[in-house]
Design a protein around this motif. Structure first.
Motif, PDB file in Angstrom:
ATOM      1  N   TYR A   1      -6.099   1.405  -7.598  1.00 29.62           N
ATOM      2  CA  TYR A   1      -4.994   0.462  -7.490  1.00 29.62           C
ATOM      3  C   TYR A   1      -4.494   0.005  -8.850  1.00 29.62           C
ATOM      4  CZ  TYR A   1      -8.500  -3.237  -8.290  1.00 29.62           C
ATOM      5  OH  TYR A   1      -9.500  -4.026  -8.820  1.00 29.62           O
ATOM      6  N   ASP A   2      -3.267  -0.526  -8.838  1.00 32.55           N
ATOM      7  CA  ASP A   2      -2.646  -1.112 -10.013  1.00 32.55           C
ATOM      8  C   ASP A   2      -2.423  -2.593  -9.752  1.00 32.55           C
ATOM      9  OD1 ASP A   2      -2.454   1.276 -11.397  1.00 32.55           O
ATOM     10  OD2 ASP A   2      -0.363   1.635 -10.854  1.00 32.55           O
TER      11      ASP A   2
ATOM     12  N   LEU B   1      -2.965   2.496  -4.449  1.00 32.48           N
ATOM     13  CA  LEU B   1      -2.335   3.807  -4.625  1.00 32.48           C
ATOM     14  C   LEU B   1      -3.011   4.884  -3.795  1.00 32.48           C
ATOM     15  CD1 LEU B   1      -1.984   3.625  -8.486  1.00 32.48           C
ATOM     16  CD2 LEU B   1      -0.208   3.193  -6.787  1.00 32.48           C
TER      17      LEU B   1
ATOM     18  N   GLU C   1      -1.064  -3.125  -5.964  1.00 28.11           N
ATOM     19  CA  GLU C   1      -0.610  -1.967  -5.199  1.00 28.11           C
ATOM     20  C   GLU C   1      -1.748  -0.968  -5.062  1.00 28.11           C
ATOM     21  OE1 GLU C   1       2.720   1.553  -4.892  1.00 28.11           O
ATOM     22  OE2 GLU C   1       2.575   0.433  -6.753  1.00 28.11           O
TER      23      GLU C   1
ATOM     24  N   THR D   1       0.103  -5.776 -10.954  1.00 29.24           N
ATOM     25  CA  THR D   1       1.274  -6.275 -11.668  1.00 29.24           C
ATOM     26  C   THR D   1       1.266  -7.798 -11.515  1.00 29.24           C
ATOM     27  OG1 THR D   1       2.740  -6.223  -9.745  1.00 29.24           O
ATOM     28  CG2 THR D   1       2.588  -4.183 -11.034  1.00 29.24           C
TER      29      THR D   1
ATOM     30  N   ALA E   1       1.960  -8.343  -7.688  1.00 30.33           N
ATOM     31  CA  ALA E   1       1.194  -7.801  -6.570  1.00 30.33           C
ATOM     32  C   ALA E   1       0.097  -6.846  -7.015  1.00 30.33           C
ATOM     33  CB  ALA E   1       2.153  -7.042  -5.632  1.00 30.33           C
TER      34      ALA E   1
ATOM     35  N   GLN F   1      -2.017   4.700 -15.073  1.00 29.45           N
ATOM     36  CA  GLN F   1      -1.989   4.549 -13.624  1.00 29.45           C
ATOM     37  C   GLN F   1      -2.939   5.552 -13.019  1.00 29.45           C
ATOM     38  OE1 GLN F   1       1.668   5.573 -11.615  1.00 29.45           O
ATOM     39  NE2 GLN F   1       1.385   3.912 -10.171  1.00 29.45           N
TER      40      GLN F   1
ATOM     41  N   MET G   1       0.861  -1.182   0.000  1.00 33.30           N
ATOM     42  CA  MET G   1       0.000   0.000   0.000  1.00 33.30           C
ATOM     43  C   MET G   1       0.899   1.235   0.000  1.00 33.30           C
ATOM     44  SD  MET G   1      -3.135   1.000   2.610  1.00 33.30           S
ATOM     45  CE  MET G   1      -4.044  -0.493   2.328  1.00 33.30           C
ATOM     46  N   ALA G   2       0.596   2.160  -0.890  1.00 33.18           N
ATOM     47  CA  ALA G   2       1.372   3.400  -0.965  1.00 33.18           C
ATOM     48  C   ALA G   2       1.229   4.172   0.352  1.00 33.18           C
ATOM     49  CB  ALA G   2       0.881   4.246  -2.133  1.00 33.18           C
TER      50      ALA G   2
END
Length: 97
Positions: free
Chosen positions: A62-63, A72, A70, A65, A68, A48, A1-2
């Motif tokens: 969120y993103d 944002l 992530e 990959t 994972a 993004q 988590m950012a």
């Protein structure tokens, strides 16, 4: 988590935090890219964030990959458009999207 998302998560009321935590667990752990009519939306025109999860009056951007998911940002519905305008990354012209 950012870091900003973690801070926003911590600032939510206990009820909202539980609601968001449950939604993250339910929707993002196993099928984060599975769009639905009401909950998950693939964001068009942006590289993004890639997705938005709706949890009541809260929006989770969120993103995804291969490694994972992530998170944002966690913002209120009222803040969502402004957050996207400030932090969203538009797709490159002519790029895949």
């Amino acid at each position: 988590m950012a870091p900003d998302a973690a801070k926003a998560y911590g600032a939510l009321s206990a009820y909202r935090r539980a609601e968001v935590r449950d939604a993250l667990e339910r929707h993002l752990r196993y099928e984060p890219t599975r769009v639905s009519k009401s909950r998950i939306r693939r964001l068009r025109g942006l590289s993004q964030p890639q997705y938005r999860l709706r949890v009541g009056e809260v929006r989770v951007f969120y993103d995804v990959t291969p490694e994972a998911v992530e998170v944002l940002a966690i913002v209120t519905k009222a803040e969502a458009s402004r957050w996207l305008a400030e932090h969203g990354t538009p797709d490159a012209p002519g790029g895949a999207g």
